[in-house]
Design an enzyme around this catalytic site. Structure first.
Site, PDB file in Angstrom:
ATOM      1  N   GLU A  63       0.857  -1.179   0.000  1.00 47.23           N
ATOM      2  CA  GLU A  63       0.000   0.000   0.000  1.00 47.23           C
ATOM      3  C   GLU A  63       0.892   1.227   0.000  1.00 47.23           C
ATOM      4  O   GLU A  63       1.780   1.365   0.844  1.00 47.23           O
ATOM      5  CB  GLU A  63      -0.917  -0.002   1.220  1.00 47.23           C
ATOM      6  CG  GLU A  63      -1.865  -1.191   1.224  1.00 47.23           C
ATOM      7  CD  GLU A  63      -2.645  -1.350   2.511  1.00 47.23           C
ATOM      8  OE1 GLU A  63      -3.471  -2.278   2.574  1.00 47.23           O
ATOM      9  OE2 GLU A  63      -2.436  -0.576   3.475  1.00 47.23           O
ATOM     10  N   GLU A  74      -0.738 -11.235  -5.020  1.00 46.19           N
ATOM     11  CA  GLU A  74      -0.804 -12.141  -6.163  1.00 46.19           C
ATOM     12  C   GLU A  74      -0.329 -11.463  -7.441  1.00 46.19           C
ATOM     13  O   GLU A  74       0.458 -12.021  -8.210  1.00 46.19           O
ATOM     14  CB  GLU A  74      -2.238 -12.655  -6.382  1.00 46.19           C
ATOM     15  CG  GLU A  74      -2.825 -13.388  -5.200  1.00 46.19           C
ATOM     16  CD  GLU A  74      -3.647 -12.469  -4.287  1.00 46.19           C
ATOM     17  OE1 GLU A  74      -3.095 -11.468  -3.777  1.00 46.19           O
ATOM     18  OE2 GLU A  74      -4.831 -12.757  -4.078  1.00 46.19           O
ATOM     19  N   CYS A 110      -7.121  -9.702  -9.291  1.00 42.54           N
ATOM     20  CA  CYS A 110      -6.151 -10.802  -9.215  1.00 42.54           C
ATOM     21  C   CYS A 110      -6.675 -12.045  -9.925  1.00 42.54           C
ATOM     22  O   CYS A 110      -5.920 -12.754 -10.592  1.00 42.54           O
ATOM     23  CB  CYS A 110      -5.809 -11.114  -7.763  1.00 42.54           C
ATOM     24  SG  CYS A 110      -4.777  -9.832  -7.003  1.00 42.54           S
TER      25      CYS A 110
END
Length: 157
Positions: A63, A74, A110
């Site tokens: 983040e 992922e 993802c």
């Protein structure tokens, strides 16, 4: 006409009951979660992939200070694998989190990138989702995203 989508998956009430190769990869994903940078969500996710050669690759979520910019574990792993290990297909990918109260499932983005990776390497990726002491496994990302986006007609996976 009504249609039905049905698929098979493995579920383990105890992650310790998973096949050894899956259990070891899940443990590596848990280690990768410790490298996450998650100051906003406080939800660290780790991913580990086993390549055909036996090499294990790692990814964790990140983040950014310019939130909401960031990247899931992922996708950080998949982008690296597809760029730097393009000739060595991904056989399995495990996902784990800290805290680990429930199984950690991939987000929609993802899931799409996992499916894109399967298409690029023309073979399925075994997805191992762990957490809370349990695990669920599917044999292909296709099972996590039955109605997928594609810019061209998909052949194979």
């Amino acid at each position: 006409m009504d249609k039905k989508f049905v698929f098979e998956y493995e579920h383990y009430d105890s992650a310790a009951d998973m096949p050894e190769a899956d259990r070891l990869l899940a443990a590596e994903a848990q280690k990768a979660a410790a490298t996450a940078n998650a100051p906003y969500s406080n939800f660290s996710v780790g991913a580990a992939a086993r390549l055909h050669s036996g090499t294990i690759l790692y990814g964790s979520n990140f983040e950014s200070d310019v939130y909401p910019a960031g990247l899931c574990a992922e996708r950080s792993l998949l982008f690296h694998a597809l760029s730097c290990h393009a000739g060595d297909r991904i056989e399995a990918l495990a996902i784990a989190s800290q805290p680990s109260l429930t199984e950690c499932y991939p987000c929609g983005q993802c899931r799409q990138v996992l499916l894109d990776a399967e298409r690029k390497q023309n073979s399925p990726i075994r997805i191992i989702m762990t957490g809370g002491g349990t695990a669920t496994i599917v044999e292909s990302a296709r099972l996590l995203l039955p109605f997928t986006f594609s810019l061209k007609e998909s052949k194979g996976v």
